[in-house]
Structures are given as structure tokens and as C-alpha cells.
Write a protein that holds these residues in place. Structure first.
Motif, PDB file in Angstrom:
ATOM      1  N   UNK A 117       0.856  -1.196   0.000  1.00 48.08           N
ATOM      2  CA  UNK A 117       0.000   0.000   0.000  1.00 48.08           C
ATOM      3  C   UNK A 117       0.884   1.236   0.000  1.00 48.08           C
ATOM      4  N   UNK A 118       0.635   2.121  -0.939  1.00 49.17           N
ATOM      5  CA  UNK A 118       1.432   3.334  -1.081  1.00 49.17           C
ATOM      6  C   UNK A 118       0.499   4.533  -0.894  1.00 49.17           C
ATOM      7  N   UNK A 119       0.913   5.451  -0.014  1.00 50.65           N
ATOM      8  CA  UNK A 119       0.112   6.666   0.184  1.00 50.65           C
ATOM      9  C   UNK A 119       0.673   7.765  -0.713  1.00 50.65           C
ATOM     10  N   UNK A 120      -0.198   8.473  -1.396  1.00 47.98           N
ATOM     11  CA  UNK A 120       0.249   9.619  -2.186  1.00 47.98           C
ATOM     12  C   UNK A 120      -0.612  10.825  -1.821  1.00 47.98           C
ATOM     13  N   UNK A 121       0.057  11.927  -1.473  1.00 50.67           N
ATOM     14  CA  UNK A 121      -0.660  13.161  -1.167  1.00 50.67           C
ATOM     15  C   UNK A 121      -0.340  14.185  -2.241  1.00 50.67           C
ATOM     16  N   UNK A 122      -1.396  14.808  -2.762  1.00 51.63           N
ATOM     17  CA  UNK A 122      -1.195  15.830  -3.776  1.00 51.63           C
ATOM     18  C   UNK A 122      -0.993  17.199  -3.141  1.00 51.63           C
ATOM     19  N   UNK A 123      -0.056  17.950  -3.661  1.00 52.25           N
ATOM     20  CA  UNK A 123       0.198  19.323  -3.221  1.00 52.25           C
ATOM     21  C   UNK A 123       0.309  20.179  -4.468  1.00 52.25           C
ATOM     22  N   UNK A 124       0.065  21.499  -4.337  1.00 47.03           N
ATOM     23  CA  UNK A 124       0.360  22.413  -5.445  1.00 47.03           C
ATOM     24  C   UNK A 124       1.883  22.580  -5.489  1.00 47.03           C
ATOM     25  N   UNK A 125       2.668  21.987  -6.371  1.00 45.95           N
ATOM     26  CA  UNK A 125       2.358  21.132  -7.470  1.00 45.95           C
ATOM     27  C   UNK A 125       3.378  20.015  -7.475  1.00 45.95           C
ATOM     28  N   UNK A 152      -0.643  -6.617  -7.448  1.00 45.64           N
ATOM     29  CA  UNK A 152      -1.543  -5.468  -7.286  1.00 45.64           C
ATOM     30  C   UNK A 152      -1.026  -4.560  -6.164  1.00 45.64           C
ATOM     31  N   UNK A 153      -1.078  -3.276  -6.372  1.00 44.83           N
ATOM     32  CA  UNK A 153      -0.636  -2.313  -5.357  1.00 44.83           C
ATOM     33  C   UNK A 153      -1.782  -1.339  -5.128  1.00 44.83           C
ATOM     34  N   UNK A 154      -2.104  -1.120  -3.865  1.00 48.06           N
ATOM     35  CA  UNK A 154      -3.202  -0.188  -3.592  1.00 48.06           C
ATOM     36  C   UNK A 154      -2.631   1.193  -3.260  1.00 48.06           C
ATOM     37  N   UNK A 155      -3.185   2.200  -3.898  1.00 47.20           N
ATOM     38  CA  UNK A 155      -2.808   3.586  -3.603  1.00 47.20           C
ATOM     39  C   UNK A 155      -3.874   4.218  -2.730  1.00 47.20           C
ATOM     40  N   UNK A 156      -3.425   4.858  -1.647  1.00 45.46           N
ATOM     41  CA  UNK A 156      -4.335   5.611  -0.782  1.00 45.46           C
ATOM     42  C   UNK A 156      -4.071   7.068  -1.094  1.00 45.46           C
ATOM     43  N   UNK A 157      -5.057   7.726  -1.668  1.00 41.70           N
ATOM     44  CA  UNK A 157      -4.825   9.054  -2.236  1.00 41.70           C
ATOM     45  C   UNK A 157      -5.560  10.135  -1.455  1.00 41.70           C
ATOM     46  N   UNK A 158      -4.873  11.239  -1.232  1.00 42.53           N
ATOM     47  CA  UNK A 158      -5.545  12.381  -0.633  1.00 42.53           C
ATOM     48  C   UNK A 158      -4.833  13.661  -1.080  1.00 42.53           C
ATOM     49  N   UNK A 159      -5.392  14.811  -0.716  1.00 45.10           N
ATOM     50  CA  UNK A 159      -4.764  16.072  -1.085  1.00 45.10           C
ATOM     51  C   UNK A 159      -4.647  16.950   0.149  1.00 45.10           C
ATOM     52  N   UNK A 160      -3.632  17.798   0.162  1.00 43.10           N
ATOM     53  CA  UNK A 160      -3.430  18.685   1.298  1.00 43.10           C
ATOM     54  C   UNK A 160      -3.847  20.117   0.977  1.00 43.10           C
ATOM     55  N   UNK A 161      -4.314  20.404  -0.234  1.00 45.53           N
ATOM     56  CA  UNK A 161      -4.782  21.765  -0.529  1.00 45.53           C
ATOM     57  C   UNK A 161      -6.052  21.747  -1.382  1.00 45.53           C
ATOM     58  N   UNK A 162      -5.909  21.626  -2.693  1.00 44.87           N
ATOM     59  CA  UNK A 162      -7.090  21.651  -3.566  1.00 44.87           C
ATOM     60  C   UNK A 162      -7.293  20.258  -4.170  1.00 44.87           C
ATOM     61  N   UNK A 179      -9.188  16.857  -0.593  1.00 45.08           N
ATOM     62  CA  UNK A 179      -8.754  17.226   0.752  1.00 45.08           C
ATOM     63  C   UNK A 179      -9.713  16.659   1.804  1.00 45.08           C
ATOM     64  N   UNK A 180      -9.148  16.075   2.856  1.00 46.34           N
ATOM     65  CA  UNK A 180      -9.974  15.569   3.952  1.00 46.34           C
ATOM     66  C   UNK A 180     -10.572  14.193   3.711  1.00 46.34           C
ATOM     67  N   UNK A 181     -10.296  13.602   2.545  1.00 39.99           N
ATOM     68  CA  UNK A 181     -10.825  12.260   2.268  1.00 39.99           C
ATOM     69  C   UNK A 181      -9.721  11.389   1.703  1.00 39.99           C
ATOM     70  N   UNK A 182      -9.850  10.067   1.866  1.00 38.06           N
ATOM     71  CA  UNK A 182      -8.884   9.160   1.244  1.00 38.06           C
ATOM     72  C   UNK A 182      -9.609   8.348   0.187  1.00 38.06           C
ATOM     73  N   UNK A 183      -9.107   8.410  -1.026  1.00 36.74           N
ATOM     74  CA  UNK A 183      -9.695   7.609  -2.104  1.00 36.74           C
ATOM     75  C   UNK A 183      -8.715   6.479  -2.447  1.00 36.74           C
TER      76      UNK A 183
END
Ligand code: CUA
Length: 331
Positions: A117-125, A152-162, A179-183
Motif C-alpha cells: 500500500x502506497x500513500x500519495x498526497x497531492x500538493x500544489x504542485x 496489485x498495489x493499492x494507492x491511498x490518495x488524498x490532497x493537502x490543498x485543492x 482534501x480531507x478524504x482518502x480515495x
């Protein structure tokens, strides 16, 4: 006729350009993952169906041009219109809908608890990437992802801004980062190679410069890479490297960046512990060379519009050279 010949050549060139867009490291039509293969198959069925309908319609139009204009049988015409205008499209769209819906369970399925499981957080940019390592700790990287082939690798995705959107067209579908949710997104790479990922949701001035790469490698190579990335930075031996590190800490870079093994533990910007092992700079914007690093430090806003990192113009040439040299050797 020369004009016709030219038009033919121009068409040939256009077709060549369009077809060349179907290959490469960022093409959904050149799949290298399970999900992408299913999506590509759906695309080809839809494109095939659309072409067939287009050919039938053109043939009917040409046929109708050659008909004698006589009064048509009322009932026959009504049947033709209902059959062609309502019944046929309903059947075709229903078949496509059932086929598309059938793909969903497999595309949305989450892998077993043992899967990576890999976590990825999006930031500008840019992208903050977190892996669990062999000893169960979480290690942090940025903008470059590595995956083992055939799992198979699961990505846990979220954002810290937009809102951003995580998409590796060659490997699978795209999922929004909110932001505020994990997809969740599962990618199952079946071919090795370097694939390009993009942010697929407009997120501000440098949205087009918010990219990343995914290197799919064999499992042994992946394990070796992960254990290398888990380690702290190599303690500097050479005097010039020691000076570079001192300058990095003195200049205050550590307020935003972490280099594991030093006092620098900032979390605003990307982790730089193994920065020198990355092939690109600025979220897959430039090659990671000393010249670009130096330029980045001094003129970052000219290179990436809206970037949050301040420019360090006050550094002397010698200092920025020393800093770039230090960063480059963080393998
Ligand atoms: Cu992030 Cu567009």
C-alpha cells in the motif's frame, strides 16, 4: 494534380502524428497494467462500434441520394424511423452500458491485506509519496514511484490543498485526490518500464507541471531499491560535501525539507534524503542535473509559476554550486 497530392501528403502526416500519440510512456492505448488493459479494450469496442454505425449511416445517405423521389409507404417509413432512431441505438447503448458496468467490480476491487500500500498526497504542485518499508516503518519520497511487476498495489490518495487527480494512463484509471478524504486506486502493472503520471484535474498555475513517473521493476530490484531508500543519507566524508550540508542547514532549507540523518526535518516541501537518486527535478519538469538544481535554487519562480519555495538569490555562485553538489550526491 499537385494540390491533391499535397493534400494527400498532409493527411498522411496528420495520421502519422495521431497514430504516434498512441504509444509512449503516457498512453492509455499502450497499456502496461491490468486496469489499463480493460479500459483500452472498452475503448476499442466503443471505437469499433462507432465506426460501424458511421459506415452504415454514410452508406444509407449515399443510397438515399440515388433513390427516385416518390411517395413512401407510410407504415414502412414509420418502422424504419423507429427501428433506426430508437430501437437500434437503445440496443447498442444497452450492450455498451452492460459491458462497461461489468468492468467496474474488477477495476474497483481492493487487493488483499498483504498487498503493498502506497500513500500519495497531492500538493500544489508535487506529490508526497509514502511507502511502508520491510521493517514496518513509513518512509517518505517525492514525485517518483517504483512498483514491483506482477503484483496489485493499492494507492491511498488524498490532497493537502485543492482537488488533484492521480492518473497513470499506461497502468490504470484515474482517481481524484480530495482534501480531507482518502480515495483508493489499485494498479497492477504487468510490464516493466518507466511510465508517466499526471495530475488530471486543473489545480492552479502549475497544474501542467504536476507530473510524476512510475518505474515498474522486477520484485528483487524493487526490494533492493526500497531498502536503499529506507536508509538515512550517507554521512559526508569529503570536505566539500560536509560544507554543502552545513550550508544547507545554515541557509534554513531544513525548515521545509527533511534529510534523514541530519537536523533537517521540515515537512512543508519534499523529502530530499535520496534526492540525488531521482532522475527528475520539480515533479518531472527538468532533468536532475547540477545546473538545473543551481538554477532552481536561485530562480525557482521563473521556472515553475506559483511555486511555494522561496528563491535564494542572495547565495553567492560558490555557495549555490556547493549546495547543488551536495544535493546531487544524496543518492
Ligand atoms: Cu494537481 Cu492539477
Amino acid at each position: 494534380m499537385p494540390a491533391e497530392g499535397d493534400a494527400f501528403k498532409a493527411n498522411l502526416i496528420c495520421a502519422g502524428i495521431l497514430i504516434s500519440g498512441c504509444s509512449g510512456s503516457q498512453s492509455a492505448l499502450n497499456p502496461a497494467g491490468d486496469g489499463a488493459q480493460q479500459i483500452a479494450r472498452l475503448f476499442w469496442w466503443m471505437a469499433g462500434g462507432a465506426t460501424l454505425i458511421w459506415v452504415i449511416m454514410i452508406a444509407l445517405s449515399i443510397y438515399s441520394l440515388h433513390l427516385n423521389p416518390v411517395a413512401h409507404h407510410r407504415q414502412k417509413s414509420a418502422l424504419f424511423i423507429i427501428g433506426g432512431g430508437a430501437i437500434t441505438p437503445t440496443i447498442i447503448l444497452t450492450v455498451l452500458l452492460i459491458y462497461g458496468l461489468n468492468l467496474l467490480p474488477a477495476l474497483l476491487a481492493r487487493p488483499s491485506a498483504e498487498a503493498l500500500r502506497v500513500e500519495v498526497q497531492g500538493y500544489q504542485w508535487w506529490w508526497r509519496v509514502r511507502y511502508p518499508n520491510q521493517s514496518g516503518e513509513t518512509i517518505e519520497l517525492a514525485n517518483e514511484i517504483r512498483l514491483p511487476r506482477g503484483e496489485p498495489v493499492e494507492f491511498l490518495l488524498t490532497s493537502k490543498d485543492v482537488v488533484h487527480s492521480f492518473w497513470v494512463p499506461s497502468l490504470g484509471g484515474k482517481v481524484d485526490m480530495i482534501p480531507g478524504r482518502t480515495t483508493h486506486l489499485t494498479l497492477h502493472p504487468v510490464k516493466t518500464g518507466r511510465f508517466r503520471g499526471v495530475c488530471a484535474e486543473y489545480c492552479g498555475a502549475s497544474h501542467a507541471y504536476m507530473n510524476f513517473t512510475v518505474d515498474v521493476v522486477e520484485k528483487e530490484e524493487f526490494d533492493e531499491w526500497l531498502s536503499q531508500q529506507s536508509a538515512d543519507r550517507d554521512a559526508p566524508q569529503k570536505e566539500s560535501v560536509k560544507n554543502g550540508e552545513e550550508l544547507f542547514l545554515l541557509t534554513g532549507c531544513g525548515a521545509c525539507h527533511t534529510i534523514r540523518g541530519t537536523e533537517a526535518d521540515g515537512t512543508i516541501g519534499p523529502d530530499l534524503t535520496h534526492f540525488g537518486s531521482r532522475h527528475s527535478l520539480g515533479a518531472d519538469m527538468f532533468p536532475n542535473t547540477r545546473e538545473y538544481i543551481q538554477n532552481w535554487i536561485a530562480h525557482v519562480s521563473a521556472l515553475k509559476p506559483g511555486v511555494k519555495m522561496p528563491e535564494f538569490r542572495a547565495l553567492t555562485d560558490e555557495e549555490s554550486q556547493s549546495l547543488s553538489q551536495y544535493l546531487k550526491q544524496l543518492k
